[in-house]
Design a protein around this motif. Structure first.
Motif, PDB file in Angstrom:
ATOM      1  N   LYS A 333       0.830  -1.214   0.000  1.00 37.33           N
ATOM      2  CA  LYS A 333       0.000   0.000   0.000  1.00 37.33           C
ATOM      3  C   LYS A 333       0.864   1.264   0.000  1.00 37.33           C
ATOM      4  N   ALA A 334       2.176   1.142   0.277  1.00 41.36           N
ATOM      5  CA  ALA A 334       3.055   2.318   0.274  1.00 41.36           C
ATOM      6  C   ALA A 334       3.273   2.763  -1.170  1.00 41.36           C
ATOM      7  N   THR A 335       2.359   3.602  -1.668  1.00 42.66           N
ATOM      8  CA  THR A 335       2.416   4.018  -3.072  1.00 42.66           C
ATOM      9  C   THR A 335       3.097   5.374  -3.225  1.00 42.66           C
ATOM     10  N   ASN A 336       3.637   5.921  -2.112  1.00 44.31           N
ATOM     11  CA  ASN A 336       4.410   7.171  -2.205  1.00 44.31           C
ATOM     12  C   ASN A 336       5.565   7.116  -1.208  1.00 44.31           C
ATOM     13  N   SER A 337       6.512   8.051  -1.351  1.00 40.39           N
ATOM     14  CA  SER A 337       7.707   8.056  -0.495  1.00 40.39           C
ATOM     15  C   SER A 337       7.350   8.176   0.977  1.00 40.39           C
ATOM     16  N   LEU A 338       6.350   9.017   1.264  1.00 38.00           N
ATOM     17  CA  LEU A 338       5.985   9.254   2.660  1.00 38.00           C
ATOM     18  C   LEU A 338       5.593   7.954   3.359  1.00 38.00           C
ATOM     19  N   ALA A 339       4.781   7.142   2.688  1.00 37.65           N
ATOM     20  CA  ALA A 339       4.332   5.891   3.294  1.00 37.65           C
ATOM     21  C   ALA A 339       5.520   4.952   3.530  1.00 37.65           C
ATOM     22  N   THR A 340       6.482   4.963   2.610  1.00 35.20           N
ATOM     23  CA  THR A 340       7.672   4.119   2.779  1.00 35.20           C
ATOM     24  C   THR A 340       8.532   4.627   3.935  1.00 35.20           C
ATOM     25  N   LYS A 341       8.660   5.954   4.066  1.00 32.91           N
ATOM     26  CA  LYS A 341       9.408   6.507   5.207  1.00 32.91           C
ATOM     27  C   LYS A 341       8.783   6.026   6.518  1.00 32.91           C
ATOM     28  N   MET A 342       7.453   6.068   6.583  1.00 36.32           N
ATOM     29  CA  MET A 342       6.765   5.672   7.809  1.00 36.32           C
ATOM     30  C   MET A 342       7.005   4.192   8.108  1.00 36.32           C
ATOM     31  N   ALA A 343       7.004   3.366   7.071  1.00 40.70           N
ATOM     32  CA  ALA A 343       7.255   1.938   7.271  1.00 40.70           C
ATOM     33  C   ALA A 343       8.690   1.717   7.750  1.00 40.70           C
ATOM     34  N   LEU A 344       9.650   2.394   7.117  1.00 39.10           N
ATOM     35  CA  LEU A 344      11.060   2.217   7.486  1.00 39.10           C
ATOM     36  C   LEU A 344      11.317   2.641   8.933  1.00 39.10           C
ATOM     37  N   ASP A 345      10.543   3.606   9.417  1.00 41.54           N
ATOM     38  CA  ASP A 345      10.643   4.050  10.809  1.00 41.54           C
ATOM     39  C   ASP A 345      10.428   2.925  11.818  1.00 41.54           C
ATOM     40  N   GLY A 346       9.680   1.899  11.388  1.00 42.95           N
ATOM     41  CA  GLY A 346       9.314   0.835  12.325  1.00 42.95           C
ATOM     42  C   GLY A 346      10.320  -0.301  12.411  1.00 42.95           C
ATOM     43  N   PHE A 347      11.420  -0.224  11.660  1.00 37.45           N
ATOM     44  CA  PHE A 347      12.372  -1.345  11.606  1.00 37.45           C
ATOM     45  C   PHE A 347      13.807  -0.869  11.850  1.00 37.45           C
ATOM     46  N   ASP A 348      14.669  -1.834  12.179  1.00 34.89           N
ATOM     47  CA  ASP A 348      16.096  -1.557  12.342  1.00 34.89           C
ATOM     48  C   ASP A 348      16.761  -1.755  10.980  1.00 34.89           C
ATOM     49  N   ASN A 349      17.233  -0.664  10.347  1.00 35.87           N
ATOM     50  CA  ASN A 349      17.783  -0.740   8.990  1.00 35.87           C
ATOM     51  C   ASN A 349      18.914  -1.752   8.843  1.00 35.87           C
ATOM     52  N   GLN A 350      19.723  -1.912   9.906  1.00 33.66           N
ATOM     53  CA  GLN A 350      20.879  -2.800   9.777  1.00 33.66           C
ATOM     54  C   GLN A 350      20.490  -4.260   9.561  1.00 33.66           C
ATOM     55  N   ARG A 351      19.260  -4.577   9.943  1.00 34.13           N
ATOM     56  CA  ARG A 351      18.776  -5.953   9.751  1.00 34.13           C
ATOM     57  C   ARG A 351      17.665  -5.985   8.702  1.00 34.13           C
ATOM     58  N   LEU A 352      17.634  -4.958   7.829  1.00 32.22           N
ATOM     59  CA  LEU A 352      16.477  -4.815   6.924  1.00 32.22           C
ATOM     60  C   LEU A 352      16.905  -4.832   5.452  1.00 32.22           C
ATOM     61  N   ILE A 353      16.156  -5.605   4.647  1.00 34.71           N
ATOM     62  CA  ILE A 353      16.326  -5.598   3.192  1.00 34.71           C
ATOM     63  C   ILE A 353      15.014  -5.063   2.605  1.00 34.71           C
ATOM     64  N   LEU A 354      15.138  -3.997   1.805  1.00 35.39           N
ATOM     65  CA  LEU A 354      13.949  -3.325   1.273  1.00 35.39           C
ATOM     66  C   LEU A 354      13.723  -3.698  -0.183  1.00 35.39           C
ATOM     67  N   LEU A 355      12.460  -3.948  -0.536  1.00 35.95           N
ATOM     68  CA  LEU A 355      12.049  -4.159  -1.929  1.00 35.95           C
ATOM     69  C   LEU A 355      11.221  -2.944  -2.338  1.00 35.95           C
ATOM     70  N   ALA A 356      11.612  -2.270  -3.453  1.00 40.50           N
ATOM     71  CA  ALA A 356      10.898  -1.047  -3.834  1.00 40.50           C
ATOM     72  C   ALA A 356      10.921  -0.837  -5.344  1.00 40.50           C
ATOM     73  N   GLY A 357      10.028   0.056  -5.811  1.00 37.36           N
ATOM     74  CA  GLY A 357       9.980   0.418  -7.228  1.00 37.36           C
ATOM     75  C   GLY A 357       8.562   0.358  -7.765  1.00 37.36           C
ATOM     76  N   GLY A 358       8.363   0.990  -8.931  1.00 38.59           N
ATOM     77  CA  GLY A 358       7.026   0.965  -9.536  1.00 38.59           C
ATOM     78  C   GLY A 358       6.857   2.066 -10.565  1.00 38.59           C
ATOM     79  N   LEU A 359       5.653   2.582 -10.645  1.00 33.62           N
ATOM     80  CA  LEU A 359       5.281   3.555 -11.676  1.00 33.62           C
ATOM     81  C   LEU A 359       6.083   4.855 -11.551  1.00 33.62           C
ATOM     82  N   ASP A 360       6.613   5.338 -12.659  1.00 35.44           N
ATOM     83  CA  ASP A 360       7.364   6.598 -12.651  1.00 35.44           C
ATOM     84  C   ASP A 360       6.408   7.766 -12.842  1.00 35.44           C
ATOM     85  N   ARG A 361       6.268   8.571 -11.782  1.00 35.17           N
ATOM     86  CA  ARG A 361       5.390   9.749 -11.869  1.00 35.17           C
ATOM     87  C   ARG A 361       6.208  11.020 -12.094  1.00 35.17           C
ATOM     88  N   GLY A 362       7.505  10.835 -12.398  1.00 33.01           N
ATOM     89  CA  GLY A 362       8.331  12.007 -12.694  1.00 33.01           C
ATOM     90  C   GLY A 362       9.105  12.551 -11.504  1.00 33.01           C
TER      91      GLY A 362
END
Length: 456
Positions: A333-362
């Motif tokens: 459901k994270a269809t914008n950067s803000l939603a992804t920032k909020m999700a990343l806030d909930g995890f420890d980056n050092q133990r995290l692998i992120l999957l991302a990408g999709g429609l180019d809105r410019g």
């Protein structure tokens, strides 16, 4: 049962756009004695809703939107929320002075049950679901019924709601643009960020649409509002409703976070670690749900139990499972950067692998650089993969992999993981370059996770 209203008898009403909510509105208006005409862009042969309505005796025009329809003397247009106000028939109706509403307005007119209305840029669905769960944990009579933008047309749920029930209604800015008399007993605004500017034309117009939620409220009603946002604090001075703030930053006369605990007006409800879903944004959502629960007279124990057992909403930081001690989360459901920032806030980056990408809105992804710092690895797909790779390089992410899609991303991410790591799908982009919607993208991710287990 629903209020027996006679306002629509023999009135000519145009329902513009079908899908679930338009179908529900057309059927309801037909039952209330209106002379309904339905106009939908999808051809009749592939339009089962139009076929069903025709069988009921509703006039149906499909395949295009002929502007001369407006010559038929309609007294009301019920518009699908997805149809913009720039659409020629909508413009024509407004020019002729014909009211244009969305079906949530009909729901309010017929509902015996009071409405708890929830809007905001992010977190609407999670907060709506949390509130229903909190109320259902403690209601002795009646039920909290999910409705609105969450996938259950409000005008359909309202028809069977009893006076002792609560309609817990998720409302989008698109739906709120088309309300006239709708008055929630409790309204919640989770937050307001940049969104849907293409639809509303400008940020002030978007904020105005959200703020319409409280336009008919009085001093007998409650407005639960995010006090972390200065813009909402300013708006709060302009409502007739009683304002109940929630905040993760300061002690307020409402719901707040203090030293790792969640409170309502100095009563400790629970520890923040007991909330069933990770992420700082979910603390805000939980505080909003606590405020509504307390306003509805729920006990602290019932509220705590409901929020502890809340496991998230599908595709919104949804826990998918653990495999070889690696946890998987689906945040499609994270269809914008803000939603992804909020999700990343909930995890420890050092133990995290992120999957991302999709429609180019410019847009570029420079704003994600600080959030990418410390990530163990990132696996990218879709139209924006190169732009995201640029941000990941700036953040010095040690492993940056490119792949075809979500399905191929999962085994690559797993290959780079070790016991104790987490793999998170949080795309920061819409899905339409590869998938019809974010749900299907999330389902593909979950299937790929179960395939890992199956192919062992």
């Amino acid at each position: 049962m629903m209020k027996n209203i006679t306002a629509y008898q023999n009135k000519k009403v145009l329902v513009l756009g079908l899908a679930k909510s338009g179908f529900s509105a057309a059927k309801l208006l037909h039952d209330l004695g209106a002379l309904v005409t339905v106009n939908d862009g999808k051809p009749f042969a592939e339009n089962p809703e139009a076929q069903d309505l025709l069988a009921l005796g509703v006039k149906v025009i499909t395949g295009s939107h002929p502007i001369e329809l407006l010559d038929e003397g309609f007294s009301l247009v019920v518009k699908n929320p997805g149809i913009p106000y720039t659409q020629p028939i909508v413009q024509g109706a407004i020019a002729k002075g014909i009211p244009v509403i969305t079906e949530v307005e009909l729901a309010y007119e017929i509902s015996e049950a009071p409405i708890i209305g929830i809007t905001g840029t992010n977190g609407k669905t999670t907060t709506t679901t949390m509130i229903a769960q909190v109320l259902n944990a403690g209601m002795t009579e009646g039920k909290a019924l999910l409705s609105g933008n969450i996938g259950f047309p409000a005008s359909s749920v309202a028809q069977t709601a009893q006076a002792e029930d609560r309609l817990v209604m998720e409302l989008s800015s698109f739906q709120l643009m088309g309300i006239d008399t709708l008055r929630p007993r409790i309204a919640v605004i989770t937050n307001i960020y940049e969104a849907h500017i293409d639809y509303h034309g400008s940020r002030p117009e978007y904020v105005h649409a959200k703020w319409k939620l409280q336009q008919n409220m009085t001093a007998d009603d409650y407005l639960v509002i995010n006090w972390n946002q200065p813009e909402l604090q300013k708006l709060a001075a302009m409502t007739a409703a009683k304002v109940v703030p929630f905040s993760t930053k300061e002690q307020v006369d409402g719901a707040y976070l203090l030293e790792g605990n969640l409170y309502f007006k100095e009563e400790r409800i629970m520890s923040v670690t007991e909330v069933g879903v990770p992420g700082s944004h979910n603390v805000e959502n939980a505080l909003a749900a606590i405020a509504v629960g307390k306003l509805e007279g729920m006990s602290n124990d019932d509220i705590k139990e409901a929020l502890q057992s809340f496991s998230g909403v599908p595709h919104r930081t949804q826990y998918v499972g653990t495999y070889h001690d690696v946890k998987f989360y689906n945040d499609s459901k994270a269809t914008n950067s803000l939603a992804t920032k909020m999700a990343l806030d909930g995890f420890d980056n050092q133990r995290l692998i992120l999957l991302a990408g999709g429609l180019d809105r410019g847009n570029e992804f420079d704003d994600l650089v600080p959030y990418f710092i410390g990530l163990k690895a990132i696996v990218l797909f879709g139209e924006t993969k190169d732009k995201l790779a640029k941000a990941a390089k700036e953040a010095h992410v040690p492993i940056i992999e490119m792949t075809e899609n979500v399905t191929t991303a999962v085994p690559i991410a797993f290959k780079h993981s070790q016991a104790g790591d987490t793999i998170l799908l949080s795309p920061a982009n819409a899905s339409w370059d590869q998938y019809p919607n974010f749900e299907i993208r999330g389902d593909r991710f979950m299937t790929a996770v179960s395939d890992l287990k199956r192919n062992e």
